[in-house]
Design a protein around this motif. Sequence first.
Motif, PDB file in Angstrom:
ATOM      1  N   ASN B 220       0.594  -1.233   0.000  1.00 15.81           N
ATOM      2  CA  ASN B 220      -0.150   0.139  -0.018  1.00 15.81           C
ATOM      3  C   ASN B 220       0.885   1.305  -0.259  1.00 15.81           C
ATOM      4  O   ASN B 220       0.407   2.211  -0.561  1.00 15.81           O
ATOM      5  N   ILE B 221       2.265   1.444   0.454  1.00 16.67           N
ATOM      6  CA  ILE B 221       2.864   2.534   1.080  1.00 16.67           C
ATOM      7  C   ILE B 221       4.122   2.069  -0.007  1.00 16.67           C
ATOM      8  O   ILE B 221       4.275   3.821  -0.823  1.00 16.67           O
ATOM      9  N   ILE B 222       4.821   1.331  -0.128  1.00 17.13           N
ATOM     10  CA  ILE B 222       6.096   1.054  -0.122  1.00 17.13           C
ATOM     11  C   ILE B 222       6.389   1.187  -1.546  1.00 17.13           C
ATOM     12  O   ILE B 222       6.609   1.597  -2.553  1.00 17.13           O
ATOM     13  N   LEU B 223       5.544   0.542  -2.267  1.00 20.71           N
ATOM     14  CA  LEU B 223       5.379  -0.383  -3.892  1.00 20.71           C
ATOM     15  C   LEU B 223       4.969   1.255  -3.950  1.00 20.71           C
ATOM     16  O   LEU B 223       5.407   1.801  -5.441  1.00 20.71           O
ATOM     17  N   PRO B 224       4.094   1.532  -3.794  1.00 23.14           N
ATOM     18  CA  PRO B 224       3.303   2.566  -5.205  1.00 23.14           C
ATOM     19  C   PRO B 224       4.361   4.093  -4.931  1.00 23.14           C
ATOM     20  O   PRO B 224       3.916   4.882  -5.593  1.00 23.14           O
ATOM     21  N   ALA B 225       5.101   4.028  -3.836  1.00 26.81           N
ATOM     22  CA  ALA B 225       5.311   5.824  -3.529  1.00 26.81           C
ATOM     23  C   ALA B 225       7.003   5.241  -4.752  1.00 26.81           C
ATOM     24  O   ALA B 225       7.900   6.006  -5.216  1.00 26.81           O
ATOM     25  N   ALA B 226       6.869   3.869  -4.765  1.00 29.83           N
ATOM     26  CA  ALA B 226       8.803   3.402  -5.480  1.00 29.83           C
ATOM     27  C   ALA B 226       8.306   3.534  -7.378  1.00 29.83           C
ATOM     28  O   ALA B 226       9.153   3.097  -8.311  1.00 29.83           O
ATOM     29  N   ILE B 227       6.738   3.357  -7.736  1.00 30.12           N
ATOM     30  CA  ILE B 227       6.402   2.756  -8.350  1.00 30.12           C
ATOM     31  C   ILE B 227       6.516   3.354 -10.035  1.00 30.12           C
ATOM     32  O   ILE B 227       7.767   2.857 -11.047  1.00 30.12           O
ATOM     33  N   SER B 228       6.783   4.578  -9.652  1.00 30.84           N
ATOM     34  CA  SER B 228       7.138   5.748 -10.913  1.00 30.84           C
ATOM     35  C   SER B 228       8.701   4.959 -11.735  1.00 30.84           C
ATOM     36  O   SER B 228       8.734   4.889 -12.962  1.00 30.84           O
ATOM     37  N   ALA B 229      10.147   4.775 -10.738  1.00 28.00           N
ATOM     38  CA  ALA B 229      11.329   4.319 -10.837  1.00 28.00           C
ATOM     39  C   ALA B 229      10.801   2.894 -11.293  1.00 28.00           C
ATOM     40  O   ALA B 229      11.394   2.595 -12.498  1.00 28.00           O
ATOM     41  N   ILE B 230       9.896   2.172 -11.061  1.00 26.04           N
ATOM     42  CA  ILE B 230      10.117   0.644 -11.197  1.00 26.04           C
ATOM     43  C   ILE B 230       9.900   0.423 -12.688  1.00 26.04           C
ATOM     44  O   ILE B 230      10.222   0.099 -13.539  1.00 26.04           O
ATOM     45  N   VAL B 231       8.470   1.175 -12.815  1.00 24.59           N
ATOM     46  CA  VAL B 231       7.714   1.581 -14.216  1.00 24.59           C
ATOM     47  C   VAL B 231       9.097   1.356 -15.072  1.00 24.59           C
ATOM     48  O   VAL B 231       9.383   0.966 -16.695  1.00 24.59           O
ATOM     49  N   GLY B 232      10.112   2.936 -14.807  1.00 22.40           N
ATOM     50  CA  GLY B 232      10.606   3.232 -15.849  1.00 22.40           C
ATOM     51  C   GLY B 232      11.337   2.038 -16.232  1.00 22.40           C
ATOM     52  O   GLY B 232      12.361   1.924 -17.238  1.00 22.40           O
ATOM     53  N   GLY B 233      12.009   1.459 -15.060  1.00 18.22           N
ATOM     54  CA  GLY B 233      12.588   0.321 -15.087  1.00 18.22           C
ATOM     55  C   GLY B 233      12.255  -0.732 -15.941  1.00 18.22           C
ATOM     56  O   GLY B 233      12.982  -1.095 -16.820  1.00 18.22           O
ATOM     57  N   VAL B 234      11.318  -0.777 -16.102  1.00 14.28           N
ATOM     58  CA  VAL B 234      10.390  -1.437 -16.793  1.00 14.28           C
ATOM     59  C   VAL B 234      10.122  -1.328 -17.740  1.00 14.28           C
ATOM     60  O   VAL B 234      10.126  -2.184 -19.076  1.00 14.28           O
ATOM     61  N   MET B 235      10.313   0.228 -18.810  1.00 14.34           N
ATOM     62  CA  MET B 235      10.493   0.755 -20.013  1.00 14.34           C
ATOM     63  C   MET B 235      12.001   0.125 -20.269  1.00 14.34           C
ATOM     64  O   MET B 235      11.786  -0.385 -21.729  1.00 14.34           O
ATOM     65  N   LEU B 236      12.886  -0.390 -19.866  1.00 11.19           N
ATOM     66  CA  LEU B 236      13.962   0.423 -20.147  1.00 11.19           C
ATOM     67  C   LEU B 236      14.560  -1.110 -20.452  1.00 11.19           C
ATOM     68  O   LEU B 236      14.562  -1.296 -21.608  1.00 11.19           O
ATOM     69  N   SER B 237      13.795  -1.929 -19.985  1.00 15.57           N
ATOM     70  CA  SER B 237      13.854  -3.412 -20.059  1.00 15.57           C
ATOM     71  C   SER B 237      12.852  -3.881 -21.405  1.00 15.57           C
ATOM     72  O   SER B 237      13.191  -4.920 -22.007  1.00 15.57           O
ATOM     73  N   LEU B 238      12.135  -3.062 -21.436  1.00 13.94           N
ATOM     74  CA  LEU B 238      10.474  -3.624 -22.399  1.00 13.94           C
ATOM     75  C   LEU B 238      11.933  -2.853 -23.805  1.00 13.94           C
ATOM     76  O   LEU B 238      11.633  -4.080 -25.011  1.00 13.94           O
ATOM     77  N   GLY B 239      12.592  -1.584 -23.580  1.00  9.28           N
ATOM     78  CA  GLY B 239      13.234  -1.718 -25.071  1.00  9.28           C
ATOM     79  C   GLY B 239      14.184  -2.816 -24.945  1.00  9.28           C
ATOM     80  O   GLY B 239      14.676  -3.146 -26.293  1.00  9.28           O
ATOM     81  N   ARG B 240      14.667  -2.940 -24.606  1.00 12.22           N
ATOM     82  CA  ARG B 240      15.477  -4.135 -24.037  1.00 12.22           C
ATOM     83  C   ARG B 240      14.952  -5.426 -25.011  1.00 12.22           C
ATOM     84  O   ARG B 240      15.598  -6.220 -25.810  1.00 12.22           O
TER      85      ARG B 240
END
Lengths: 271, 317
Positions: B220-240
């Motif tokens: 509820n708290i920690i993951l939502p607070a970090a989600i935007s950076a995590i999605v950034g990483g997911v996008m990088l990996s999708l590019g890869r």
Amino acid sequence: MTSTQQKPKTYANDVCMSLENVTISYGNFEAVRNVYIDIPHGQVTAFIGPSGCGKSTVLRALNRMNDLIPGCHLKGRVIFDNYDLYEPHVDPVEVRRRIGMVFQKPNPFPKTIYENIAFGARINGYRGDMDELVERSLRKAAVWDECKDKLQESGLALSGGQQQRLCIARAIATEPEVILMDEPCSALDPISTLKIEETMHELKRSYTIVIVTHNMQQAVRVADMTAFFNAEAVEGGSGKVGYLVEFSETERIFNAPAQQSTQDYVSGRFG
Amino acid sequence: MTTDSSNDAFTLRRRPPLERFLDTGFRQLTLALASVVALLLLGIFLTIAEGAHEAIGTFGAGFLVSSAWDPVNNQYGALVAIYGTMVSSLLALAIAVPLGVGTAIFITEDLIPTRLRSAIGLMVELLAAIPSVVLGLWAIFVMEPAIRPALELLHRLLGWTPFFDTIPQGPGMAPAILILVVMILPIITAISRDALNQVPLELRQAAYGIGSTRWGAIFNIILPAAISAIVGGVMLSLGRAMGETMAVTMIIGNSLNFSFSLLAPGNTISAMLANQFGEASGIQVSALMYAALVLMVLTFIVNVLAQMLVRRFSLRY
């Protein structure tokens, strides 16, 4: 639910929590040793003392927040409601639901004001009227008037003092029996400080409050009981270890303390 | 204006021209360097669009939905490669995201002793250092034979669906997806770990202080607070994953026939480009450029969608 709200008025010497020979260490380093305190029910108890004397450490031990710090270890017993909170079968989550906490720096969730209150209540299984609970909690924390028109705005949009009272409201919403406050006013201006102190006077009718403060005037204003901690260098050790010097009625601590070091500290002659 | 130090004591110190020049110069320099990125992107896009021009004129939008790839008769359609690119990268993400974010949670949230945590973190980073051609070889000689019984089981159980209706016989889409998982897992894990570590201690304390369970606080708290950076990483990996060429080309089978089945050989745009560019000529080059353009646009669209999602769901602290 509502019946637990009205606690019967208790006697002053009715013990709520008691620390028995508590020693807390971080790794090999002892932060504070051999503390005995009986925290009375329905009163405000203040912990005062110089920096590094372990008063915040003791406060965090009361609801097992120290569990979050790697290497932190407690010896001795913390008795609450006839249980030793550090027995292996005690669930720290349950402890924190019954013993709430307000931190030094206001830390509302980056969610709406409404959600800040509702979140804690929801995880505690609150099934009643959430709107009513939000209003009641905000009123008790004396921040309703400033918040009522912007419940759907972010909690971070409030001023520092309002944020801290929002955090108090958040702690109240989970219906704890005890509220711990770790220097709740140290980041606030005098007016906000005064408002929080007024709130505390209201709150002690329903809750037992333990507050750590650096501000001795604040202890005099809000606390019924005061514990004075000090730190001493240990032989052969590198750091200082904290210990409890004296625990008594606030009036006595500030006017006629039993220990010379208490006298020195409260009169500002402390090193 | 002549200055002496006693006069200047109560005025602002005059900055020497050299210092001011350095200041503005530095600003212009950073501006120029930052523009290089945008110019490069634009340049690549224009070059590819220019190269694809002929094929776009000849095949039009039909290129996207036709599965004919026939260099003899000069008929080209990229459906096989587009489908393969989308399916392989999205399914690889679907497997790697829970695994990677889960690993990141596991090694940041104080669930295991510190020494074990750093050991796992180190291993994840070492995984990222393996060259993709080595992973491709490993996929051919070790992984694919090892997972074939499992794929055959899938075929027996789910053979009635179009996605598993071919008999697994060596290279194919499924092993390619798994090798992509291995390749993008370290990116997702490392970025998620850093993102979770950056969630402020106050926020964690707030969550635990009102009696959240560990999982409650994390989800509820920690993951939502970090989600935007995590999605950034997911996008990088999708590019890869979309752009990964070598390992995929080695294991995917490079088939030009369309099949829904994950057990059949397939193709991706990148694999196709790598395989055919060397001996292509005439309009085939242009068709490959067109395919590359499609790949760029796909990546761009996925990125924009992800940004919109993040804006909806992240907790900004």
